[in-house]
Scaffold this motif. Sequence first.
Motif, PDB file in Angstrom:
ATOM      1  N   MET A 196       5.539  -6.205  -3.085  1.00 43.54           N
ATOM      2  CA  MET A 196       5.883  -5.685  -1.784  1.00 43.54           C
ATOM      3  C   MET A 196       5.105  -4.413  -1.478  1.00 43.54           C
ATOM      4  SD  MET A 196       7.991  -6.060   0.777  1.00 43.54           S
ATOM      5  CE  MET A 196       8.712  -5.118   2.047  1.00 43.54           C
ATOM      6  N   ALA A 197       5.057  -3.505  -2.467  1.00 44.20           N
ATOM      7  CA  ALA A 197       4.346  -2.246  -2.263  1.00 44.20           C
ATOM      8  C   ALA A 197       2.848  -2.470  -2.131  1.00 44.20           C
ATOM      9  CB  ALA A 197       4.632  -1.288  -3.408  1.00 44.20           C
ATOM     10  N   ALA A 198       2.334  -3.511  -2.792  1.00 43.09           N
ATOM     11  CA  ALA A 198       0.902  -3.800  -2.706  1.00 43.09           C
ATOM     12  C   ALA A 198       0.515  -4.236  -1.299  1.00 43.09           C
ATOM     13  CB  ALA A 198       0.532  -4.893  -3.711  1.00 43.09           C
ATOM     14  N   ARG A 199       1.404  -4.874  -0.577  1.00 40.24           N
ATOM     15  CA  ARG A 199       1.121  -5.281   0.802  1.00 40.24           C
ATOM     16  C   ARG A 199       1.327  -4.147   1.786  1.00 40.24           C
ATOM     17  NH1 ARG A 199       4.057 -11.043   1.629  1.00 40.24           N
ATOM     18  NH2 ARG A 199       3.321 -12.005  -0.282  1.00 40.24           N
ATOM     19  N   LEU A 200       2.226  -3.256   1.449  1.00 41.72           N
ATOM     20  CA  LEU A 200       2.559  -2.163   2.349  1.00 41.72           C
ATOM     21  C   LEU A 200       1.515  -1.046   2.316  1.00 41.72           C
ATOM     22  CD1 LEU A 200       4.723  -1.268   4.308  1.00 41.72           C
ATOM     23  CD2 LEU A 200       5.902  -0.159   2.411  1.00 41.72           C
ATOM     24  N   LEU A 201       0.868  -0.846   1.186  1.00 40.90           N
ATOM     25  CA  LEU A 201      -0.099   0.242   1.035  1.00 40.90           C
ATOM     26  C   LEU A 201      -1.280   0.141   2.011  1.00 40.90           C
ATOM     27  CD1 LEU A 201      -0.793   2.817  -0.494  1.00 40.90           C
ATOM     28  CD2 LEU A 201      -1.993   1.414  -2.157  1.00 40.90           C
ATOM     29  N   PRO A 202      -1.921  -1.025   2.184  1.00 37.45           N
ATOM     30  CA  PRO A 202      -3.014  -1.101   3.155  1.00 37.45           C
ATOM     31  C   PRO A 202      -2.559  -0.823   4.589  1.00 37.45           C
ATOM     32  CG  PRO A 202      -3.142  -2.948   1.655  1.00 37.45           C
ATOM     33  CD  PRO A 202      -1.852  -2.253   1.386  1.00 37.45           C
ATOM     34  N   ALA A 203      -1.361  -1.242   4.926  1.00 36.51           N
ATOM     35  CA  ALA A 203      -0.845  -0.989   6.269  1.00 36.51           C
ATOM     36  C   ALA A 203      -0.613   0.507   6.487  1.00 36.51           C
ATOM     37  CB  ALA A 203       0.444  -1.769   6.502  1.00 36.51           C
ATOM     38  N   VAL A 204      -0.078   1.177   5.477  1.00 34.19           N
ATOM     39  CA  VAL A 204       0.153   2.617   5.576  1.00 34.19           C
ATOM     40  C   VAL A 204      -1.182   3.351   5.686  1.00 34.19           C
ATOM     41  CG1 VAL A 204       1.028   4.635   4.316  1.00 34.19           C
ATOM     42  CG2 VAL A 204       2.382   2.534   4.417  1.00 34.19           C
ATOM     43  N   LYS A 205      -2.173   2.954   4.893  1.00 35.89           N
ATOM     44  CA  LYS A 205      -3.494   3.575   4.962  1.00 35.89           C
ATOM     45  C   LYS A 205      -4.112   3.383   6.344  1.00 35.89           C
ATOM     46  CE  LYS A 205      -6.184   2.838   1.332  1.00 35.89           C
ATOM     47  NZ  LYS A 205      -6.800   2.149   0.184  1.00 35.89           N
ATOM     48  N   PHE A 206      -3.947   2.181   6.910  1.00 34.91           N
ATOM     49  CA  PHE A 206      -4.489   1.896   8.245  1.00 34.91           C
ATOM     50  C   PHE A 206      -3.824   2.777   9.306  1.00 34.91           C
ATOM     51  CE2 PHE A 206      -4.256  -0.493  12.242  1.00 34.91           C
ATOM     52  CZ  PHE A 206      -5.610  -0.605  12.515  1.00 34.91           C
ATOM     53  N   VAL A 207      -2.515   2.932   9.212  1.00 32.39           N
ATOM     54  CA  VAL A 207      -1.787   3.756  10.182  1.00 32.39           C
ATOM     55  C   VAL A 207      -2.209   5.220  10.056  1.00 32.39           C
ATOM     56  CG1 VAL A 207       0.509   4.626  10.788  1.00 32.39           C
ATOM     57  CG2 VAL A 207       0.165   2.191  10.402  1.00 32.39           C
ATOM     58  N   ILE A 208      -2.372   5.699   8.847  1.00 33.95           N
ATOM     59  CA  ILE A 208      -2.783   7.096   8.647  1.00 33.95           C
ATOM     60  C   ILE A 208      -4.192   7.316   9.197  1.00 33.95           C
ATOM     61  CG2 ILE A 208      -3.403   8.807   6.898  1.00 33.95           C
ATOM     62  CD1 ILE A 208      -1.022   7.761   5.249  1.00 33.95           C
ATOM     63  N   LYS A 209      -5.112   6.411   8.896  1.00 33.61           N
ATOM     64  CA  LYS A 209      -6.483   6.554   9.390  1.00 33.61           C
ATOM     65  C   LYS A 209      -6.526   6.465  10.913  1.00 33.61           C
ATOM     66  CE  LYS A 209      -8.738   4.736   5.264  1.00 33.61           C
ATOM     67  NZ  LYS A 209      -9.537   3.644   4.712  1.00 33.61           N
ATOM     68  N   GLY A 210      -5.773   5.547  11.480  1.00 33.88           N
ATOM     69  CA  GLY A 210      -5.725   5.424  12.938  1.00 33.88           C
ATOM     70  C   GLY A 210      -5.142   6.664  13.588  1.00 33.88           C
TER      71      GLY A 210
END
Length: 111
Positions: A1-15
């Motif tokens: 679950m955390a492995a899928r959530l990490l890229p989304a969090v990184k994308f939101v932070i970069k955006g």
Amino acid sequence: MAARLLPAVKFVIKGSLAGAAVYVAYDQGLLGSGTQGAEALKKAQTALPPAIQEWTSYIGWELPPTPKFDFSPSDSWNKGVQTVMSALSVAPTRACEYTVEGWKYVKDLVK
């Protein structure tokens, strides 16, 4: 679950960082006309040296003094725009000249 959530969090932070950078650039007048950009550059040139001096004294570093230069971004921008427009205005004439030269070359090869 955390492995899928990490890229989304990184994308939101970069955006969010990219959006904030665009907002700050717009708010400071960097995305406006050339005169607004020049005013923003002058404002930055007056505000940054004291801030940098404060941080270097806090950290304990000693930096050389900043060089003084006379540079107008609006003049450079206008020169670039004038050069591009000049090249575009001459392009049809040059295309005709090159076409005539090409036809002459082809005719000479056929003879």
